[in-house]
Design an enzyme around this catalytic site. Structure first.
Site, PDB file in Angstrom:
ATOM      1  N   VAL A 191      -8.386  29.479 -13.203  1.00  0.00           N
ATOM      2  CA  VAL A 191      -9.437  29.437 -14.374  1.00  0.00           C
ATOM      3  C   VAL A 191     -10.668  29.044 -13.789  1.00  0.00           C
ATOM      4  O   VAL A 191     -10.918  28.275 -12.952  1.00  0.00           O
ATOM      5  CB  VAL A 191      -8.764  28.405 -15.567  1.00  0.00           C
ATOM      6  CG1 VAL A 191      -8.845  27.144 -15.063  1.00  0.00           C
ATOM      7  CG2 VAL A 191      -9.571  28.701 -16.778  1.00  0.00           C
ATOM      8  N   SER A 192     -11.957  29.820 -14.581  1.00  0.00           N
ATOM      9  CA  SER A 192     -13.151  29.347 -14.435  1.00  0.00           C
ATOM     10  C   SER A 192     -13.773  28.622 -15.450  1.00  0.00           C
ATOM     11  O   SER A 192     -13.171  28.519 -16.271  1.00  0.00           O
ATOM     12  CB  SER A 192     -14.039  30.702 -13.849  1.00  0.00           C
ATOM     13  OG  SER A 192     -13.957  31.324 -15.150  1.00  0.00           O
ATOM     14  N   THR A 193     -15.163  28.054 -15.340  1.00  0.00           N
ATOM     15  CA  THR A 193     -15.465  27.233 -16.172  1.00  0.00           C
ATOM     16  C   THR A 193     -15.879  28.018 -17.507  1.00  0.00           C
ATOM     17  O   THR A 193     -15.660  27.864 -18.557  1.00  0.00           O
ATOM     18  CB  THR A 193     -16.883  26.797 -15.728  1.00  0.00           C
ATOM     19  OG1 THR A 193     -17.597  28.013 -15.305  1.00  0.00           O
ATOM     20  CG2 THR A 193     -16.838  25.738 -14.694  1.00  0.00           C
TER      21      THR A 193
END
Length: 477
Positions: A9-11
């Site tokens: 997951v990325s920001t």
């Protein structure tokens, strides 16, 4: 079967439904349970971009695959693995397939152990790459929007003298006074090194480290202090209060350039090179193709200097071979006479600018038509992918055949465009005329500096012979 479950997951993804680590993990667990697969390990990269594979858990996953610890890789969605087409295909072809490890994406419902999965992976990876480019484009547009509305661009590291506050900068009065002092001292004649020394002797107040030449120099060149913001080399009106007025800032920039050139001259520093005479670097020997060198003799009785251009091959220096010395028949050329010849030729063009079209041996080829054709091919490629994904009218063999044909056309057009651009003159006929018409009065009466600038724009090189010289114009091939 031992399954390695990869989660990322990325920001950007954290706020999107279905992308959180826990949600991905729950779905992958359920899928493994239905398939009766045993989970070897969950490889989790939290807060990492999918633009490359330099992620801790990803590297651990690759190592375990290389050590044959896993039989299948499972992800929630293809772009969790990577958003780069190149990286996706590398992982599947060069890492997973190499060790006979299957790759399964839950959301897209395919795996590489099937023929359809192998065919689909390239197409889906293309869309993952497209999504990444769209995200990048949106971020760039967002930054441009910030700049145009005058919002702070360096919120993570505001300029010394400012504090970031709600999309703009507030003035830190104590530090701002130091900035004003730096500008005032510099314009009063104090050197950058001396300014840094003075500030450090007072305890480098307002800073947690010593002042240096670089930090003072950066402050003197930072346009943020004028109340503006800068993005991609362009200046936009900012929302924050200026510390330095525009006039003082512009005067400082001029002074920086003057002192820089003085320093280069004093230290005999050739970088950046700035020729003193209008023909320096443009003269080439007709007989051996060496660049002519300027030689200045001692002052005459009347105080004037004799300056001449010589071919280096005729000078007895160790750097030249005897073969060069014996072959070159170039004679010494007076600088002033060469300059007068060149200016006279430019004056002839100035009097009859239409002559440029007759002299130019090339016609500028418009590449717009080729650019339009490239756009058509790009649209055809996207349409082909959509047809293949949305319908059953194309087999993978036909799809690949049509795709390769389009890519071949695209490559041929790109080569043609590059070929055209290489054959174009350095200066167009239109721009050459514009340069000549922009001269105020006859060039023979212009200042030496003006002559210098015009010569540099119009002339590519000058072939110097003993009896005559030939000018190679920038608008000629």
């Amino acid at each position: 079967m031992l399954v390695g479950c990869y989660l990322r997951v990325s920001t950007i993804d954290q706020a999107e439904e279905g992308y959180s680590i826990e949600q991905q993990k729950d779905k992958l667990k359920q899928y493994c349970s239905v398939k009766d697969w045993n989970v070897y390990k969950f490889y989790v990269d939290a807060g990492f971009s999918g633009s490359n594979i330099n992620r801790p858990a990803m590297q651990e996953l690759i190592e375990d695959v290389n050590n044959n610890k896993i039989g299948t890789i499972l992800v929630y969605k293809l772009d969790r693995l990577s958003r780069s087409q190149k990286d996706t295909l590398y992982l599947i072809e060069d890492v997973f397939n190499k060790h006979k490890v299957s790759f399964v994406s839950l959301n897209e419902n395919f795996d590489t152990s099937t023929a359809f999965g192998k065919a689909s992976i390239g197409i889906l990876a293309t869309f993952a790459q497209l999504e990444r480019e769209q995200i990048k484009e949106r971020m760039q547009m967002g930054k441009m929007g910030r700049a145009k509305t005058g919002k702070a661009m360096n919120w993570w590291n505001p300029a010394f003298g400012y504090i970031y506050n709600r999309e703009t900068y507030d003035i830190d009065q104590f530090k701002a006074d130091i900035v004003k002092r730096i500008y005032k001292d510099y314009l009063s004649g104090t050197s950058i090194n001396k300014i840094a020394e003075n500030l450090n002797s007072e305890g480098h107040l307002g800073k947690d480290r010593q002042w240096s030449f670089r930090t003072v120099r950066m402050i003197l060149a930072n346009s943020d202090y004028t109340g503006n913001v800068k993005y991609h080399g362009k200046i936009y009106a900012g929302q924050h209060t200026p510390i330095i007025d525009q006039k003082a800032f512009e005067t400082t920039q001029k002074e920086l350039k003057i002192r820089q050139q003085e320093a280069y001259s004093k230290n005999n520093n050739p970088r950046p090179f700035q020729s003193k005479y209008i023909l320096s670097g443009l003269l080439e020997c007709k007989y051996c193709s060496c660049n002519l060198a300027l030689v200045q003799y001692r002052p005459r009785k009347d105080g004037t200097h004799l300056s001449v251009y010589k071919c280096p091959s005729t000078m007895r220096k160790k750097m030249f071979t005897q073969r060069q010395l014996s072959n070159c028949i170039s004679k010494t050329q007076e600088r002033q006479m060469l300059e007068e010849y060149v200016i006279k030729e430019i004056s002839k063009l100035q009097a009859n600018t239409d002559k440029i079209e007759l002299m130019s041996s090339s016609k500028v080829v418009d590449v717009d038509a080729y650019e339009i054709e490239l756009e058509k091919i790009e649209k055809s490629l996207k349409k082909l992918v959509n047809i293949y994904v949305d319908t059953d009218s194309l087999t993978i063999d036909i799809f690949n055949e049509k795709k390769e044909a389009l890519l071949s056309q695209k490559n041929a057009i790109n080569k043609k465009i590059q070929s055209i651009k290489k054959k174009q003159p350095e200066l167009s006929i239109k721009d050459a005329k514009k340069v000549l018409r922009g001269i105020n009065g006859n060039i023979t009466r212009a200042s030496y500096d003006t002559k210098y600038k015009i010569v540099r724009k119009l002339i590519k090189k000058i072939i110097v012979g003993n009896e005559e010289s030939t000018i190679k114009w920038a608008f000629e091939l």
